[in-house]
Motif scaffolding. Structure first.
Motif, PDB file in Angstrom:
ATOM      1  N   GLU A 316       0.839  -1.197   0.000  1.00 46.15           N
ATOM      2  CA  GLU A 316       0.000   0.000   0.000  1.00 46.15           C
ATOM      3  C   GLU A 316       0.874   1.248   0.000  1.00 46.15           C
ATOM      4  N   THR A 317       0.576   2.182  -0.905  1.00 48.59           N
ATOM      5  CA  THR A 317       1.248   3.479  -0.914  1.00 48.59           C
ATOM      6  C   THR A 317       0.423   4.444  -0.077  1.00 48.59           C
ATOM      7  N   ARG A 318       1.019   4.954   0.996  1.00 51.80           N
ATOM      8  CA  ARG A 318       0.243   5.771   1.935  1.00 51.80           C
ATOM      9  C   ARG A 318       1.176   6.638   2.756  1.00 51.80           C
ATOM     10  N   ASP A 319       0.831   7.896   2.906  1.00 52.63           N
ATOM     11  CA  ASP A 319       1.605   8.823   3.718  1.00 52.63           C
ATOM     12  C   ASP A 319       1.250   8.602   5.185  1.00 52.63           C
ATOM     13  N   LEU A 320       2.136   7.919   5.890  1.00 50.85           N
ATOM     14  CA  LEU A 320       1.844   7.558   7.273  1.00 50.85           C
ATOM     15  C   LEU A 320       1.999   8.729   8.239  1.00 50.85           C
ATOM     16  N   PHE A 321       2.567   9.823   7.783  1.00 53.02           N
ATOM     17  CA  PHE A 321       2.622  11.020   8.622  1.00 53.02           C
ATOM     18  C   PHE A 321       1.269  11.731   8.622  1.00 53.02           C
ATOM     19  N   ARG A 322       0.670  11.818   7.452  1.00 51.89           N
ATOM     20  CA  ARG A 322      -0.625  12.486   7.333  1.00 51.89           C
ATOM     21  C   ARG A 322      -1.798  11.543   7.599  1.00 51.89           C
ATOM     22  N   ARG A 323      -1.613  10.260   7.248  1.00 54.71           N
ATOM     23  CA  ARG A 323      -2.732   9.318   7.350  1.00 54.71           C
ATOM     24  C   ARG A 323      -2.227   7.985   7.897  1.00 54.71           C
ATOM     25  N   PRO A 324      -1.931   7.938   9.169  1.00 56.95           N
ATOM     26  CA  PRO A 324      -1.438   6.682   9.753  1.00 56.95           C
ATOM     27  C   PRO A 324      -2.519   5.611   9.750  1.00 56.95           C
ATOM     28  N   LEU A 325      -2.104   4.358   9.803  1.00 58.28           N
ATOM     29  CA  LEU A 325      -3.074   3.278   9.949  1.00 58.28           C
ATOM     30  C   LEU A 325      -3.740   3.399  11.315  1.00 58.28           C
ATOM     31  N   GLU A 326      -5.069   3.308  11.306  1.00 61.23           N
ATOM     32  CA  GLU A 326      -5.841   3.468  12.531  1.00 61.23           C
ATOM     33  C   GLU A 326      -5.950   2.139  13.279  1.00 61.23           C
ATOM     34  N   PRO A 327      -6.305   2.180  14.569  1.00 64.17           N
ATOM     35  CA  PRO A 327      -6.382   0.944  15.357  1.00 64.17           C
ATOM     36  C   PRO A 327      -7.254  -0.140  14.741  1.00 64.17           C
ATOM     37  N   ASP A 328      -8.385   0.241  14.122  1.00 63.69           N
ATOM     38  CA  ASP A 328      -9.228  -0.790  13.512  1.00 63.69           C
ATOM     39  C   ASP A 328      -8.559  -1.415  12.300  1.00 63.69           C
ATOM     40  N   GLU A 329      -7.720  -0.648  11.596  1.00 66.33           N
ATOM     41  CA  GLU A 329      -6.988  -1.197  10.459  1.00 66.33           C
ATOM     42  C   GLU A 329      -5.848  -2.102  10.921  1.00 66.33           C
ATOM     43  N   LEU A 330      -5.364  -1.863  12.116  1.00 61.59           N
ATOM     44  CA  LEU A 330      -4.260  -2.653  12.663  1.00 61.59           C
ATOM     45  C   LEU A 330      -4.733  -3.940  13.343  1.00 61.59           C
ATOM     46  N   ARG A 331      -6.028  -4.063  13.564  1.00 61.64           N
ATOM     47  CA  ARG A 331      -6.571  -5.188  14.318  1.00 61.64           C
ATOM     48  C   ARG A 331      -6.212  -6.564  13.737  1.00 61.64           C
ATOM     49  N   PRO A 332      -6.158  -6.747  12.393  1.00 62.12           N
ATOM     50  CA  PRO A 332      -5.892  -8.094  11.862  1.00 62.12           C
ATOM     51  C   PRO A 332      -4.468  -8.607  12.086  1.00 62.12           C
ATOM     52  N   PHE A 333      -3.541  -7.750  12.528  1.00 57.31           N
ATOM     53  CA  PHE A 333      -2.138  -8.130  12.546  1.00 57.31           C
ATOM     54  C   PHE A 333      -1.708  -8.641  13.914  1.00 57.31           C
ATOM     55  N   THR A 334      -0.819  -9.652  13.884  1.00 58.08           N
ATOM     56  CA  THR A 334      -0.278 -10.209  15.122  1.00 58.08           C
ATOM     57  C   THR A 334       1.062  -9.581  15.497  1.00 58.08           C
ATOM     58  N   GLY A 335       1.608  -8.763  14.635  1.00 61.36           N
ATOM     59  CA  GLY A 335       2.871  -8.088  14.911  1.00 61.36           C
ATOM     60  C   GLY A 335       3.062  -6.927  13.954  1.00 61.36           C
ATOM     61  N   ALA A 336       3.993  -6.048  14.293  1.00 60.69           N
ATOM     62  CA  ALA A 336       4.266  -4.896  13.442  1.00 60.69           C
ATOM     63  C   ALA A 336       5.749  -4.575  13.466  1.00 60.69           C
ATOM     64  N   VAL A 337       6.238  -4.110  12.308  1.00 56.49           N
ATOM     65  CA  VAL A 337       7.572  -3.514  12.190  1.00 56.49           C
ATOM     66  C   VAL A 337       7.367  -2.050  11.841  1.00 56.49           C
ATOM     67  N   ILE A 338       8.078  -1.161  12.504  1.00 59.24           N
ATOM     68  CA  ILE A 338       7.997   0.254  12.164  1.00 59.24           C
ATOM     69  C   ILE A 338       9.407   0.808  12.074  1.00 59.24           C
ATOM     70  N   ASP A 339       9.742   1.394  10.926  1.00 60.24           N
ATOM     71  CA  ASP A 339      11.096   1.885  10.653  1.00 60.24           C
ATOM     72  C   ASP A 339      10.999   3.276  10.033  1.00 60.24           C
ATOM     73  N   PRO A 340      10.673   4.298  10.836  1.00 58.75           N
ATOM     74  CA  PRO A 340      10.471   5.644  10.294  1.00 58.75           C
ATOM     75  C   PRO A 340      11.787   6.368  10.047  1.00 58.75           C
ATOM     76  N   PRO A 341      11.739   7.504   9.352  1.00 56.19           N
ATOM     77  CA  PRO A 341      12.945   8.338   9.208  1.00 56.19           C
ATOM     78  C   PRO A 341      13.294   9.009  10.528  1.00 56.19           C
ATOM     79  N   ARG A 342      14.299   9.891  10.499  1.00 56.93           N
ATOM     80  CA  ARG A 342      14.839  10.467  11.727  1.00 56.93           C
ATOM     81  C   ARG A 342      13.797  11.217  12.548  1.00 56.93           C
ATOM     82  N   ALA A 343      12.792  11.769  11.895  1.00 63.30           N
ATOM     83  CA  ALA A 343      11.773  12.526  12.615  1.00 63.30           C
ATOM     84  C   ALA A 343      10.893  11.637  13.470  1.00 63.30           C
ATOM     85  N   GLY A 344      11.045  10.313  13.337  1.00 61.92           N
ATOM     86  CA  GLY A 344      10.199   9.410  14.083  1.00 61.92           C
ATOM     87  C   GLY A 344       8.820   9.297  13.435  1.00 61.92           C
TER      88      GLY A 344
END
Length: 408
Positions: A316-344
């Motif tokens: 999925e192409t998506r600007d996670l700074f402006r439109r992060p995945l919401e909790p209901d969208e994250l519900r199906p996952f059993t784990g997550a990796v997050i690797d943002p740029p320096r700004a966090g």
């Protein structure tokens, strides 16, 4: 003035105090060293070390004094490792957090497969290297102990490119990445392209076996695919795409992410890039990869489609700074990796903190924003299980890390 260095700042400068207890910055020094020099504002210039630290070593590179590419070659490996871990500990302490630390991993010398060099034409030829410390002067680095030998071997071709498309009035930036097809070179600041220059550049790409040449945003020659291996997959990244600086560093980050996640069924990879984690992890689990750069998600999707025996990968192409995945969208996952740029990833971290994902593998290149985001996660019930510092940028002040968060 005579001062004693108390600690290192985040830029690697030694910090002492004057008679009024104001900070004095002294580059190239280590804690405990007694230094004599001339005050110049908040700096000490013409500094001479009268009492050296036991952690001081002879720089392994003969260019260390002139080149600004490395800030800590005068310090022992053990000191640098301890200092980098201490920087992370202090950042966490500033947020009221502590953590267990796994053993630090350092990339070896001569392993940088990606570098941005500066170049300029001169009266006598071409100058290529890194800038000197706090200087516009370019230091030549023919015996650089940081760069992979494959990049150093590309210097004759890079010099020919600068001679053909550079000028004595402007400086060029050369981003060089080693790929299976040869060095992938992206040039900015060159002469405007015309028919003659295009032809000259294309000939040079063939002569010097570069894989691809991008000139101020335009691909002018493609001799071979600038392919990279990620797990079992082959990826052809867009020019200038983010890539881990060393293969050893990438492997260490991946190993820590695997350890943090453990066995999973379906995970989400946030800020996935071209698939550094997605493609290897997909050998054992389903992954939804999210990245804001369309060219990178396209490269990742193509690599996934052309690699057999992987679990399902959705992109999925998506600007996670402006439109992060919401909790209901994250519900199906059993784990997550997050690797943002320096700004966090303040916005995405907030929605992760409100999610029910059991385990998170957080990758960061900035201890300060990592600690900020860690505080947001722990405030909502996550536990910071451990942190591992990855010293991918050897002899520099740059720090990378992987951390494991879980819901008890």
């Amino acid at each position: 003035m005579i001062v004693t260095i108390e600690r290192l700042g985040h830029l690697g400068h030694g910090i002492a105090r004057d008679q009024d207890l104001r900070p004095i910055y002294v580059p190239g020094t280590l804690p405990g060293e007694v230094v004599e020099g001339t005050p110049d504002g908040d700096k000490l210039i013409d500094a001479k070390i009268t009492t050296p630290s036991t952690d001081r070593v002879k720089p392994p590179c003969r260019h260390a004094r002139a080149c600004g590419g490395c800030q800590l070659q005068h310090a022992s490996d053990a000191f640098v490792a301890g200092w980098k871990q201490e920087v992370v500990q202090n950042a966490l302490a500033g947020q009221g957090l502590t953590a267990d630390f796994l053993p630090l991993v350092t990339s070896p010398a001569r392993s940088r497969r990606r570098a941005t060099l500066s170049a300029r034409r001169t009266k006598s030829g071409v100058l290529i290297g890194f800038h000197g410390r706090a200087s516009d002067t370019i230091a030549e680095i023919p015996d650089c102990q940081l760069l992979h030998p494959g990049i150093l071997a590309a210097f004759p071709g890079l010099q020919a490119l600068v001679m053909a498309g550079g000028s004595r009035t402007t400086e060029l930036s050369l981003q060089v990445t080693l790929t299976r097809g040869g060095p992938d070179v992206m040039v900015t600041g060159g002469k405007p392209l015309d028919a003659s220059l295009r032809l000259d550049l294309a000939r040079l790409v063939e002569t010097h076996a570069f894989s691809r040449l991008t000139w101020d945003g335009e691909t002018v020659a493609l001799r071979d695919r600038p392919a990279l291996t990620m797990g079992a997959a082959t990826v052809v990244p867009p020019a200038g795409a983010f890539l881990q600086a060393t293969q050893e560093g990438e492997a260490a980050l991946l190993s820590a992410v695997r350890q943090a996640l453990g066995p999973q069924k379906r995970i989400v990879d946030l800020f996935s890039g071209v698939g550094t984690f997605t493609l290897p992890l997909a050998e054992t689990m389903e992954i939804h990869a999210v990245e804001g750069d369309a060219a990178m998600t396209k490269a990742l999707d193509l690599a996934a489609r052309n690699t057999p025996n992987l679990h399902r990968i959705s992109v999925e192409t998506r600007d996670l700074f402006r439109r992060p995945l919401e909790p209901d969208e994250l519900r199906p996952f059993t784990g997550a990796v997050i690797d943002p740029p320096r700004a966090g990833a303040e916005a995405q971290t907030a929605t992760l903190a409100a999610s029910t994902i059991p385990v998170l593998a957080a990758v960061s290149c900035n201890p300060v924003t990592f600690a900020r985001d860690a505080k947001a996660l722990t405030a909502k019930g996550y536990r910071l299980d451990w942190v591992q510092v990855i010293d991918q940028f050897r002899w520099s002040t740059h720090i990378e890390l992987v951390a494991r968060f879980s819901r008890p």
